[in-house]
Design a protein around this motif. Sequence first.
Motif, PDB file in Angstrom:
ATOM      1  N   GLU A   1       0.671  -1.007   0.028  1.00  0.00           N
ATOM      2  CA  GLU A   1       0.033   0.074  -0.017  1.00  0.00           C
ATOM      3  C   GLU A   1       0.625   1.447  -0.003  1.00  0.00           C
ATOM      4  O   GLU A   1       0.469   2.261  -0.519  1.00  0.00           O
ATOM      5  CB  GLU A   1      -1.010  -0.047   1.082  1.00  0.00           C
TER       6      GLU A   1
ATOM      7  N   ARG B   1       2.031   3.156  -3.625  1.00  0.00           N
ATOM      8  CA  ARG B   1       1.101   2.294  -4.328  1.00  0.00           C
ATOM      9  C   ARG B   1       0.876   3.271  -5.786  1.00  0.00           C
ATOM     10  O   ARG B   1       0.692   4.333  -5.544  1.00  0.00           O
ATOM     11  CB  ARG B   1      -0.132   1.830  -3.660  1.00  0.00           C
TER      12      ARG B   1
ATOM     13  N   GLY C   1      -1.545   3.701  -8.762  1.00  0.00           N
ATOM     14  CA  GLY C   1      -3.074   3.555  -8.869  1.00  0.00           C
ATOM     15  C   GLY C   1      -3.799   3.023  -7.878  1.00  0.00           C
ATOM     16  O   GLY C   1      -3.243   3.044  -6.897  1.00  0.00           O
ATOM     17  N   ARG C   2      -4.948   2.775  -8.166  1.00  0.00           N
ATOM     18  CA  ARG C   2      -6.020   2.367  -7.065  1.00  0.00           C
ATOM     19  C   ARG C   2      -5.699   0.931  -6.343  1.00  0.00           C
ATOM     20  O   ARG C   2      -5.747   0.837  -5.060  1.00  0.00           O
ATOM     21  CB  ARG C   2      -7.361   2.664  -7.463  1.00  0.00           C
ATOM     22  N   LEU C   3      -5.202   0.002  -7.344  1.00  0.00           N
ATOM     23  CA  LEU C   3      -5.231  -1.242  -6.845  1.00  0.00           C
ATOM     24  C   LEU C   3      -3.840  -1.712  -6.837  1.00  0.00           C
ATOM     25  O   LEU C   3      -3.445  -2.688  -6.173  1.00  0.00           O
ATOM     26  CB  LEU C   3      -5.840  -2.364  -7.773  1.00  0.00           C
TER      27      LEU C   3
ATOM     28  N   ASP D   1      -5.304  -0.395 -12.188  1.00  0.00           N
ATOM     29  CA  ASP D   1      -6.606  -0.346 -11.657  1.00  0.00           C
ATOM     30  C   ASP D   1      -7.550  -1.444 -12.386  1.00  0.00           C
ATOM     31  O   ASP D   1      -7.139  -2.022 -13.394  1.00  0.00           O
ATOM     32  CB  ASP D   1      -7.303   0.738 -12.207  1.00  0.00           C
ATOM     33  N   LYS D   2      -8.752  -1.557 -12.097  1.00  0.00           N
ATOM     34  CA  LYS D   2      -9.617  -2.414 -12.629  1.00  0.00           C
ATOM     35  C   LYS D   2     -10.046  -1.988 -14.353  1.00  0.00           C
ATOM     36  O   LYS D   2     -10.397  -1.041 -14.433  1.00  0.00           O
ATOM     37  CB  LYS D   2     -11.027  -2.681 -11.605  1.00  0.00           C
TER      38      LYS D   2
END
Length: 460
Positions: free
Chosen positions: A88, A91, A93-95, A342-343
């Motif tokens: 984390e 990190r 991006g978000r993921l 990200d997704k």
Amino acid sequence: MKHSFFSLIFCLSGFITLLSQNKDPRYQPKEYVEITHPEWSKNATIYEVNLRQYTREGTFKAFENHLPRLKKMGVDIIWLMPIHPIGEKNRKGRLGSYYSVKDFRGINPEFGTMQDFKELVNKIHSMGMYVIIDWVGNHSAWDNPLSRQHPDWYTKTRSGNFQPTPWYDWDDVIDFDYDHPDFRKYMTESLKFWVKETNIDGYRADVAGFIPVDFWENARAELEQIKPVFMLAEWESRDLYKKSFDMTYSWTLWDQLREAVNHQKLGGLVEYLSHDVNSVPRNAYRMVFTDNHDKNSWEGNPYLNFGDGLKTAIVMTGVVNGMMLCYSGQEAGLNRSLQFFDKDPIEWKQDENEILFTKLFHLKHENQALWNGKYGGEMIRVVNSQPLKVISFYREQNLDAVFPILNFSDKEVNVDLDTQYFQGKYRELFTDQIFDIKEKTNLKLKPWSYLVLVKQHQKL
């Protein structure tokens, strides 16, 4: 009678020559590759799974639903991108990146549980396929507990701080130091952990060449004490074949294929084929591809990279020396770069690429000429009258033979081929058309067209 007498003399002279050859061990040829490949890998194919983007759910359980389709395609080795918890701190991006590992012995909770993973491995095995996982041994996430427990296991800047791998912009990871024996033992035990606990079949090693070869050689030996493993190196160098890796990447083929289709110049591709035959150890495996997660994310999708020559390039990877890779979504006509941090789910649909991969994968299983390493046939150049546009070669092993002819140009080509030593009846893989190849062969090839001629066995 006279003919038989001279034949006998000739045979005897050959036998005497054989007996008189130098027996000094210093001059005997030696096989460079000292590891034993798993028996099941000799005609195997490989498929890379980007689990996050594979389904809406992005889980082991959701991916299981695709296994029957992959089995039908002819996939043997399922390679999963890293399955570990993601850091984390810092990190991207978000993921975050799969390759920023927070725990080398843990499961990313986004994908499911350890039990879910074990069930996936068992399911893959029950269908006659094998599974390897991505191993990121060069670096870890900033917040991996090892950075607190063993800060000495990492390289440092001149000011004594943690650092990403020198010269790279991998700001979300910090670089390990393999000079420490205790760290080497920890990483080796971690590799053994997954084989023992989940029964996986091996690893794909991220930036394998940044990690000392002697580490890999020992790790391979310790893993082999548990079960035969398959090891793929994200690297391209001869030394990794000797005692550690079954297969390395063939980055060079990707480069030369892109050059061939974009500039319609075959010099580099021909040089690649020559080097493959003359410099790569006979029993080394090379992974060949038109896409993978790195190329897709950072250098564009296959349609952008290969244009109208994409199918020609795909077919080439299916017939050259090497193990053909299909990347997630490639069989569905993936025509964009997937988001890395990200997704960004793949859109699954029917596409003619799946036919190409399926036919080439199944031909690999059935035809020994295309098998891996020493189990397959050497690529023998078939001389043709259009060497600046057409690649043609022949591979044969144990009576199986394949004769690919590929037009790497956007023009129709009239080509003559010297097929004196390759005569016989052949069935074309994609059309089932029968070709009766004589001493000389003339063909008209449409732009970017290809023929994969499979020799028909003579009826006894």
